[in-house]
Scaffold this active site. Structure first.
Site, PDB file in Angstrom:
ATOM      1  CG  ASN A  69       7.588 -14.683  10.936  1.00  0.00           C
ATOM      2  OD1 ASN A  69       6.673 -14.235  10.225  1.00  0.00           O
ATOM      3  ND2 ASN A  69       8.828 -14.185  10.934  1.00  0.00           N
ATOM      4  CB  ILE A  71       2.835 -13.464  11.020  1.00  0.00           C
ATOM      5  CG1 ILE A  71       3.908 -14.002  11.983  1.00  0.00           C
ATOM      6  CG2 ILE A  71       1.675 -12.852  11.777  1.00  0.00           C
ATOM      7  CD1 ILE A  71       3.452 -15.072  12.937  1.00  0.00           C
ATOM      8  CG  ASN A  99       6.879  -1.740   9.363  1.00  0.00           C
ATOM      9  OD1 ASN A  99       6.132  -2.090   8.459  1.00  0.00           O
ATOM     10  ND2 ASN A  99       8.129  -2.152   9.441  1.00  0.00           N
ATOM     11  CB  CYS A 130       6.692  -8.832   4.400  1.00  0.00           C
ATOM     12  SG  CYS A 130       5.856 -10.297   5.060  1.00  0.00           S
ATOM     13  CE  LYS A 164      13.109  -5.101   9.429  1.00  0.00           C
ATOM     14  NZ  LYS A 164      12.102  -5.270  10.467  1.00  0.00           N
ATOM     15  N   GLY A 265      14.570  -8.574  18.270  1.00  0.00           N
ATOM     16  CA  GLY A 265      13.320  -9.154  17.788  1.00  0.00           C
ATOM     17  C   GLY A 265      13.003 -10.468  18.458  1.00  0.00           C
TER      18      GLY A 265
HETATM   19  O1  RRO Z   1       3.775 -10.675   9.076  1.00  0.00           O
HETATM   20  C1  RRO Z   1       4.743 -11.364   8.696  1.00  0.00           C
HETATM   21  O2  RRO Z   1       4.621 -12.546   8.335  1.00  0.00           O
HETATM   22  C2  RRO Z   1       6.107 -10.830   8.605  1.00  0.00           C
HETATM   23  C3  RRO Z   1       6.416  -9.554   8.148  1.00  0.00           C
HETATM   24 BR1  RRO Z   1       5.125  -8.293   7.691  1.00  0.00          BR
HETATM   25  C4  RRO Z   1       7.785  -9.174   8.001  1.00  0.00           C
HETATM   26  O3  RRO Z   1       8.147  -8.076   7.550  1.00  0.00           O
HETATM   27  N1  RRO Z   1       8.732 -10.092   8.339  1.00  0.00           N
HETATM   28  C5  RRO Z   1       8.418 -11.307   8.815  1.00  0.00           C
HETATM   29  O4  RRO Z   1       9.313 -12.096   9.102  1.00  0.00           O
HETATM   30  N2  RRO Z   1       7.109 -11.668   8.933  1.00  0.00           N
END
Ligand code: RRO
Length: 307
Positions: A69, A71, A99, A130, A164, A265
């Site tokens: 991902n 994101i 979080n 992240c 985390k 997850g």
């Molecule tokens: O939003 C993301 O891309 C993201 C976050 Br904040 C994170 O802590 N871990 C992740 O795999 N994607």
């Protein structure tokens, strides 16, 4: 019931932050979601001070054993979260863990302070890991930076603070130890592992809009197990272990490696009820092996035992 940082939970299965949208799930499943909520506590997606759009698409790439991902933390920002999301998440039948992430210790301290007096919030998780934004990862990759973060944040709340951790650093266990020494109540791991995919139609070019992304799912389970074990050998605080859990057996393995709770997850993307199924499978495994669900064993680092 089990106790985690003084919070009473029905079972040890929670969600990994950002992997289950409880507000969208409530729209899709209605009040049935509240009657049969899959997790013992709900961890919400990362909140930042200012609203964020997130990364350019594409944001996902499917792997043979998981996904990547990118994101990039889209969210409404603190004010939007407080006004729109928090009231809805407070209706969930389980404790809420918020979080948060910031690019400086002061920013994280401001976020933490904003939730400190909120009864709806049982605990806070500090995302220092992240992989998809430049800031945040830095703080969690270095024990000194993590210590400085805790020094800034700890005085701002009496609520439990969970840090985390990132697997993308030299020693997650050293970062965990720094977090513990500077006042963290728990640690959670693993966040995703940095990875990339090539665009099949543009050789050499990344598929993901963000260039690289975070690998999750069964592909990372063995890594999560090893890192949870390594962190357990260094700290006494509770551990939320996660990474590729798809079954009660996988959850039991992480608990046996030293976790106190287990996060689910990527599996929730395939089956939104996965958390409940995994909790039931775990209860069955434990019932058949004579393990009694109850107060978790006191966390004793292996290191201390061997001294
Ligand atoms: O939003 C993301 O891309 C993201 C976050 Br904040 C994170 O802590 N871990 C992740 O795999 N994607």
């Amino acid at each position: 019931m089990i106790s985690f940082c003084g919070i009473q939970l029905r079972h040890p299965i929670v969600n990994g932050s950002g992997t289950f949208d409880a507000i969208a799930a409530r729209r899709a499943f209605g009040d049935a979601l509240l009657r049969d909520f899959p997790f013992a506590a709900f961890v919400s997606k990362t909140v930042t001070l200012a609203p964020r759009q997130g990364n350019l698409p594409p944001r996902l790439w499917e792997l043979a054993a998981g996904m990547i991902n990118s994101i990039g933390l889209p969210n409404k920002g603190l004010d939007g979260y407080l006004a729109e999301d928090l009231p809805r998440l407070a209706e969930l039948p389980v404790p809420l863990i918020v979080n948060v992430m910031g690019s400086t210790p002061e920013e994280v301290a401001t976020l933490v302070a904003a939730f400190a007096g909120r009864e709806e919030v049982a605990a806070l998780e500090l995302n220092v890991s992240c992989p998809n934004v430049k800031t945040g990862l830095l703080m969690g990759a270095d024990p000194g930076e993590t210590a400085a973060l805790l020094d800034a944040v700890r005085p701002r709340t009496a609520k439990p603070l969970i840090v985390k951790l990132t697997p993308n650093c030299a020693s997650p266990a050293a970062v965990a130890a720094a977090a513990e020494q500077h006042g963290a109540d728990a640690v959670s791991l693993v966040n995703t592992l940095r990875g990339m995919a090539i665009d099949p139609r543009r050789p050499g070019q990344p598929w993901l809009g963000g260039g690289t992304g975070g690998v999750s799912g069964p592909a990372v389970r063995a890594i999560a197990l090893a890192q949870v074990r390594e962190v357990r050998e260094r700290v006494r605080v509770p551990i939320v272990g996660m990474g590729g859990v798809q079954s009660g057996r996988h959850a039991r393995d992480l608990l046996d490696a030293g976790a106190d709770l287990v996060g689910v997850g990527t599996e929730s993307f395939r089956d939104p009820r996965a958390g409940g199924r995994i909790a039931a499978e775990l209860a069955e495994i434990d019932a058949n092996s004579g393990i009694v669900a109850g107060p978790p064993k006191p966390a004793r680092p292996r290191i201390a035992q061997s001294l």
